[in-house]
Design a protein around this motif. Structure first.
Motif, PDB file in Angstrom:
ATOM      1  N   VAL A 145       0.859  -1.196   0.000  1.00  0.00           N
ATOM      2  CA  VAL A 145       0.000   0.000   0.000  1.00  0.00           C
ATOM      3  C   VAL A 145       0.891   1.241   0.000  1.00  0.00           C
ATOM      4  CG1 VAL A 145      -1.759   1.272   1.299  1.00  0.00           C
ATOM      5  CG2 VAL A 145      -1.840  -1.228   1.185  1.00  0.00           C
ATOM      6  N   GLY A 146       0.542   2.209  -0.846  1.00  0.00           N
ATOM      7  CA  GLY A 146       1.341   3.437  -0.927  1.00  0.00           C
ATOM      8  C   GLY A 146       2.332   3.408  -2.076  1.00  0.00           C
ATOM      9  N   SER A 147       2.447   2.243  -2.749  1.00  0.00           N
ATOM     10  CA  SER A 147       3.331   2.156  -3.918  1.00  0.00           C
ATOM     11  C   SER A 147       2.565   2.597  -5.158  1.00  0.00           C
ATOM     12  CB  SER A 147       3.822   0.718  -4.101  1.00  0.00           C
ATOM     13  OG  SER A 147       2.754  -0.150  -4.457  1.00  0.00           O
ATOM     14  N   TYR A 148       3.285   2.850  -6.259  1.00  0.00           N
ATOM     15  CA  TYR A 148       2.539   3.120  -7.497  1.00  0.00           C
ATOM     16  C   TYR A 148       2.191   1.796  -8.168  1.00  0.00           C
ATOM     17  CZ  TYR A 148       7.293   3.238  -9.699  1.00  0.00           C
ATOM     18  OH  TYR A 148       8.566   2.977 -10.110  1.00  0.00           O
ATOM     19  N   SER A 187      12.390   5.711  -4.144  1.00  0.00           N
ATOM     20  CA  SER A 187      11.506   6.732  -3.554  1.00  0.00           C
ATOM     21  C   SER A 187      11.380   7.960  -4.464  1.00  0.00           C
ATOM     22  CB  SER A 187      11.986   7.128  -2.163  1.00  0.00           C
ATOM     23  OG  SER A 187      13.289   7.653  -2.228  1.00  0.00           O
ATOM     24  N   GLY A 194       3.620  10.341  -7.441  1.00  0.00           N
ATOM     25  CA  GLY A 194       2.750  10.968  -6.437  1.00  0.00           C
ATOM     26  C   GLY A 194       2.375  12.385  -6.843  1.00  0.00           C
ATOM     27  N   PRO A 211      -4.159   5.601  -6.247  1.00  0.00           N
ATOM     28  CA  PRO A 211      -3.336   5.391  -5.045  1.00  0.00           C
ATOM     29  C   PRO A 211      -2.785   6.696  -4.461  1.00  0.00           C
ATOM     30  CG  PRO A 211      -2.139   4.710  -7.033  1.00  0.00           C
ATOM     31  CD  PRO A 211      -3.522   5.048  -7.458  1.00  0.00           C
ATOM     32  N   THR A 212      -2.725   6.755  -3.138  1.00  0.00           N
ATOM     33  CA  THR A 212      -2.017   7.842  -2.470  1.00  0.00           C
ATOM     34  C   THR A 212      -0.592   7.335  -2.271  1.00  0.00           C
ATOM     35  OG1 THR A 212      -4.034   8.504  -1.360  1.00  0.00           O
ATOM     36  CG2 THR A 212      -1.960   9.313  -0.411  1.00  0.00           C
ATOM     37  N   ILE A 213       0.361   7.977  -2.938  1.00  0.00           N
ATOM     38  CA  ILE A 213       1.724   7.441  -2.984  1.00  0.00           C
ATOM     39  C   ILE A 213       2.528   7.824  -1.740  1.00  0.00           C
ATOM     40  CG2 ILE A 213       3.870   7.326  -4.336  1.00  0.00           C
ATOM     41  CD1 ILE A 213       1.492   6.277  -5.948  1.00  0.00           C
ATOM     42  N   ASN A 214       3.176   6.815  -1.174  1.00  0.00           N
ATOM     43  CA  ASN A 214       4.094   7.034  -0.057  1.00  0.00           C
ATOM     44  C   ASN A 214       5.502   6.628  -0.545  1.00  0.00           C
ATOM     45  OD1 ASN A 214       5.689   6.942   2.201  1.00  0.00           O
ATOM     46  ND2 ASN A 214       4.531   5.338   3.252  1.00  0.00           N
ATOM     47  N   VAL A 217       7.904   3.615   0.672  1.00  0.00           N
ATOM     48  CA  VAL A 217       7.663   2.160   0.569  1.00  0.00           C
ATOM     49  C   VAL A 217       8.226   1.576  -0.730  1.00  0.00           C
ATOM     50  CG1 VAL A 217       5.589   2.264   2.014  1.00  0.00           C
ATOM     51  CG2 VAL A 217       5.339   2.323  -0.484  1.00  0.00           C
TER      52      VAL A 217
END
Length: 277
Positions: A145-148, A187, A194, A211-214, A217
């Motif tokens: 979760v948080g990846s593209y 990143s 993102g 997705p909301t990108i973090n 991760v």
């Protein structure tokens, strides 16, 4: 996983290496290549194929991405950062391709018995683990979760994603594709995507949840293993692994009967991109 390993044991692997073609090799050509090989393998005109490819600074959007409310604003941002933008002909969402990302397509014939979707994914997962078995035993397949372009077959080490797998099927041929972030900053790639989504959404609610990108991760294999890996190193690992898992590999190019197919698929994807973008 035995069924996945069985899938890798083809009578022989035809290798089409396009990993060093450089700037003149456009990503649209790649997707036309895979459709060509998928058709050729599906018809029984070719055995199993492993194709490798690298593209310079390209963002590949999925069909869903084209429905973003401010898509052109997002694309302008990516272009200002030095990336060209294309839309692929299969599912999934935006991914980053550059000189540090190796793409591998495995094209299987379905034969009498259809290849279950998960079996195709598992085969690529098994091959990847085999390629890096001397460096790590920690590679996992699960959604990060948080990846593209998140999916249940994201490949990660310590919950940091370095690869994503997709599939395309054309009449009896199955192409399983993976992008492997070999070196560079995972990143930074994630931050780029993102920012693209921020600008292309501008806070609007959409039916589809993007997705909301973090960025934290995502990482490259060089970052995760501490080994300075290159595309060439990983190519050698790939070819060695295929040989160990199946026995026979041989280098090849498109055959005469495939050239016409390729031309038609290429025209189709170019037209589609002109329409969408």
């Amino acid at each position: 996983m035995a069924a996945a390993k069985q899938l890798l044991k083809q009578p022989s692997w035809r290798i089409i290496d396009q990993s060093s073609l450089g700037a003149n090799f456009h990503a649209l050509q790649s997707f036309a290549m895979d459709d060509t090989l998928c058709t050729s393998v599906g018809k029984g005109e070719s055995g199993a194929v492993c194709r490798t490819w690298v593209h310079e600074n390209t963002i590949v959007l999925g069909i869903q991405d084209t429905r973003l409310p401010h898509l052109q604003t997002g694309i302008q941002y990516l272009e200002s950062e030095g990336y060209q933008v294309i839309v692929r002909n299969s599912g999934g969402l935006a991914v980053v391709l550059d000189n540090g990302v190796l793409n591998v397509s495995l094209v299987f014939p379905e034969g009498e018995k259809a290849i279950d979707i998960n079996r195709g994914y598992d085969a690529m997962f098994e091959l990847t683990k085999h390629m890096f078995k001397d460096l790590t035993t920690e590679i996992q397949a699960k959604e990060i979760v948080g990846s593209y372009c998140p999916g249940s077959y994201d490949l990660s080490i310590g919950d940091k994603k370095f690869a994503g797998i997709s599939q395309r099927r054309i009449r009896g041929g199955v192409a399983v594709q993976i992008y492997l972030c070999i070196d560079g900053s995972g990143s930074q790639r994630a931050a780029l995507i993102g920012e693209f989504y921020k600008r292309a959404l501008q806070g609007e609610q959409t039916k589809f949840a993007f997705p909301t990108i973090n960025p934290s991760v995502m990482a490259s294999l060089t970052e995760l293993t501490g080994q300075p890996l290159t595309i060439q190193d990983v190519m050698l690992r790939l070819l060695t692994s295929l040989k160990e898992l199946s026995g026979t590999i041989f280098a090849n190019t498109l055959q005469e009967n495939e050239n016409e197919l390729y031309y038609n698929y290429y025209q189709r994807i170019v037209e589609r991109n002109e329409k969408v973008l």
